[in-house]
Scaffold this active site. Sequence first.
Site, PDB file in Angstrom:
ATOM      1  N   SER A 123       0.816  -1.214   0.000  1.00 28.67           N
ATOM      2  CA  SER A 123       0.000   0.000   0.000  1.00 28.67           C
ATOM      3  C   SER A 123       0.847   1.260   0.000  1.00 28.67           C
ATOM      4  O   SER A 123       1.936   1.298   0.583  1.00 28.67           O
ATOM      5  CB  SER A 123      -0.890  -0.003   1.255  1.00 28.67           C
ATOM      6  OG  SER A 123      -1.470   1.263   1.469  1.00 28.67           O
ATOM      7  N   GLU A 125       0.223   3.658   1.732  1.00 27.51           N
ATOM      8  CA  GLU A 125       0.273   4.114   3.130  1.00 27.51           C
ATOM      9  C   GLU A 125       1.631   3.786   3.772  1.00 27.51           C
ATOM     10  O   GLU A 125       1.968   4.325   4.816  1.00 27.51           O
ATOM     11  CB  GLU A 125      -0.853   3.482   3.942  1.00 27.51           C
ATOM     12  CG  GLU A 125      -2.234   4.055   3.649  1.00 27.51           C
ATOM     13  CD  GLU A 125      -2.459   5.448   4.218  1.00 27.51           C
ATOM     14  OE1 GLU A 125      -1.793   5.805   5.216  1.00 27.51           O
ATOM     15  OE2 GLU A 125      -3.285   6.194   3.671  1.00 27.51           O
ATOM     16  N   TYR A 147      -1.728   0.504  10.471  1.00 25.56           N
ATOM     17  CA  TYR A 147      -1.986  -0.153   9.187  1.00 25.56           C
ATOM     18  C   TYR A 147      -0.773  -0.047   8.272  1.00 25.56           C
ATOM     19  O   TYR A 147      -0.323  -1.038   7.682  1.00 25.56           O
ATOM     20  CB  TYR A 147      -3.215   0.477   8.512  1.00 25.56           C
ATOM     21  CG  TYR A 147      -3.412   0.034   7.080  1.00 25.56           C
ATOM     22  CD1 TYR A 147      -3.923  -1.220   6.785  1.00 25.56           C
ATOM     23  CD2 TYR A 147      -3.080   0.878   6.015  1.00 25.56           C
ATOM     24  CE1 TYR A 147      -4.101  -1.629   5.473  1.00 25.56           C
ATOM     25  CE2 TYR A 147      -3.260   0.481   4.699  1.00 25.56           C
ATOM     26  CZ  TYR A 147      -3.775  -0.773   4.434  1.00 25.56           C
ATOM     27  OH  TYR A 147      -3.938  -1.183   3.123  1.00 25.56           O
TER      28      TYR A 147
END
Length: 329
Positions: A123, A125, A147
């Site tokens: 990801s 992120e 996360y």
Amino acid sequence: MKTALITGITGQDGSYLAEFLLKKGYKVVGMVRRSSTINFQRIESVQDKIEIVQGDLIDQLSLINILKEYKPVEVYNLAAQSFVPTSWSQPILTGEVTALGVTRVLEAIRAVNPKIKFYQASSSEMFGKVEETPQRETTRLHPRSPYGVAKVYGHWITVNYRESFDIFACSGILFNHESPRRGIEFVTRKITDGVARIKLGYQKDLRLGNLDAKRDWGYAGDYVEAMWLMLQQKKPDDFVIGTGETHSVREFCKIAFRRAGLDYRKHVKIDKKFYRPAEVHLLLGDPAKAKKKLKWEPKVSFKELIHMMVDYDLERYEEMKRHGIKPRK
């Protein structure tokens, strides 16, 4: 006929990937967790064409048994606790599933058949507090949420198994990708759902957090093709998948509300509770490597994506209205 296993098949990406692989002639096996509230809505159109099997990224034995029984040639690990705000309230669960779950799948592959090709859903992120813009495969990782941290672990354990055990393991570093199938808790779908509700008189305001946060948003249906292309290469590698464009939440709101003939400034209210403890201000992917090596290009534009999502939600609420169904509050 080749068999592919998709973990997280009932999610947005899993549903699009299942449809894509069926068109490519695969037998598709989808893994779901045992739950009293499994939602098959996203895969309704293909449910009779795929095989659903129960398993869990927390349960090593279930993964081994699935690989032994179905003998997939490709495994796409899309299952995760994937909502960033939830990772703050459930950081340990997020680590168990989103981080260690990847190791369990890789260990199952190593034990059953190391020739299985593996795709890991990494990801954007992971970049978090970005150290260069745009972000590419070589950009240093600085995650800003549990996360993001869990995804970094999953990413690097994939690299380690590739280098240590010669497993064909790839990570797709996907930037934000949306669709009408996006979960209602994600900001993009929260906006388009809110637009439809406001247009049809079900609510007056939409409460959001940081309107100036910028993201690289693409269409999920385009991105699943990139996942498949990674596993068709001669050598395993990692790829950034994005549009190469960045837009703010404010821009998203402006286009979404305008699609319904509304002015976002009259309806959007800022609510501090939707701000992250550690904000990720700017994400912008550089998909040059994917374009060159995979010959992959995003097809749906930012504006087209928003229009697609708003139209879907408007149609959904109009249908409910026609049938006299009152939406939840």
